[in-house]
Design an enzyme around this catalytic site. Sequence first.
Site, PDB file in Angstrom:
ATOM      1  N   ASN A 208      40.581  29.385  35.976  1.00 50.77           N
ATOM      2  CA  ASN A 208      39.968  30.565  35.878  1.00 50.77           C
ATOM      3  C   ASN A 208      39.515  30.893  34.232  1.00 50.77           C
ATOM      4  OD1 ASN A 208      42.169  32.069  34.270  1.00 50.77           O
ATOM      5  ND2 ASN A 208      43.526  31.302  36.048  1.00 50.77           N
ATOM      6  N   PHE A 323      50.744  41.569  34.576  1.00 49.97           N
ATOM      7  CA  PHE A 323      49.434  41.975  34.136  1.00 49.97           C
ATOM      8  C   PHE A 323      48.736  41.951  35.591  1.00 49.97           C
ATOM      9  CE2 PHE A 323      48.219  42.249  29.631  1.00 49.97           C
ATOM     10  CZ  PHE A 323      49.737  42.306  29.089  1.00 49.97           C
TER      11      PHE A 323
END
Length: 397
Positions: A208, A323
């Site tokens: 990613n 997060f």
Amino acid sequence: MLAGKRILLIVGGGIAAYKALELVRLLKKAGATVSPVLTRAGGEFVTPLSLTALAGEKLHQDLFDLGDEAEMGHIQLSRAADLVVVAPATADLMAKMASGRADDLASTLLLATDKRVLLAPAMNVRMWTHPATQRNLATLRGDGVLTVGPDEGEMACGEYGPGRMAEPGAIFAAIEAALGGGPLAGRHVLVTSGPTHEPIDPVRYIANRSSGAQGTALAAALRDLGARVTFVTGPAVVPAPAGVAVVRVETAAEMLAAVLATLPADAAVMAAAVADWRVANTAGQKMKKDGSGRAPALEFAENPDILATVAKGAPRPRLVVGFAAETTDVLAHAKAKRLRKGCDWMVANDVSPGTGIMGGTENAVTLITEAGAETWPRMTKDAVARQLAARIAEALA
Ligand SMILES: Cc1cc2nc3c(=O)[nH]c(=O)nc-3n(C[C@H](O)[C@H](O)[C@H](O)COP(=O)(O)O)c2cc1C
């Protein structure tokens, strides 16, 4: 905490040299001994008299000072300190340090010392962002050199941006942290960072766009507050910070194992962008085109949920921060995620392509706690990290 400590303070040739005088005053007030060293260019900005009078110690300026070599040679001067501080650290001093030059007293001391070195860089924004300075900074950090600042703001030259020297109070706090003080002294904090790589075959993987910038900044900010930081990182673009224990992993499964091996910790800050799925039918050999035009069918298996495992497992860190990188309904998703994962705080950010956040230098976050949601203004990832680290220190106090 600084009483009885000896600081070797090197003042380089920048406008911010005047702030070094205030730093000397703060250090003296805290009971530290300050041995000042003024470079030739530094002497164009502050007078030797101001520095030596404020420090109450002999000022050192010349490598070839025979009196000094008889009484206290440059090697001894560099070793007698508990910490070497360079403020302002000019572009030139950083370049000399990064290349190992020793052509004046300051650079020779910096090469000869066996103590930790803390730099407070200060320069024009173009000088700071120049690839040469950034290269030197990366080299120095790799050598274990500590840094504080620079801040972003209006500069003496009239330009705006990063490059302004950290304020004397912030440099003082970084000195305390480097010497084992700071509000997180004695605390162990786990930080995860970067992407994970999930193999498809021996040469290909699914990844990613996480650069590791926010996790790296967090690890550095927590370290600067005195924490012992274990930094578990996937293959990130941004180099790991100096002064932390780095554990490198590739896959989510490796990250989970590394995280569990790191516990117990007082706090866990899970900033890594962990892949939700891995390829279940990884090929043992490189997949080849077979000429049929048919693409290989990848099957996926769900990866372990590292955040939930830490937040719901034992030994549970007192504070678990997750997060949430979202592209739609950021707040709603992040609030739900905080409850589902069992973590204390969730830092939500919108990573839609238009925001420039993923892989960029800035972040716009909302901190979600049991008490509610706080949206912080968009700021650099370093600033987000410092603010969050300060909140973590408060929570663990
Ligand atoms: C007015 C003026 C201001 C300067 N300010 C800075 C500065 O803030 N940062 C910097 O890196 N260099 C600055 N310079 C350039 C340095 O003084 C120069 O590179 C010098 O060789 C650095 O010496 P040093 O290695 O002893 O610090 C400035 C120069 C002048 C003339």
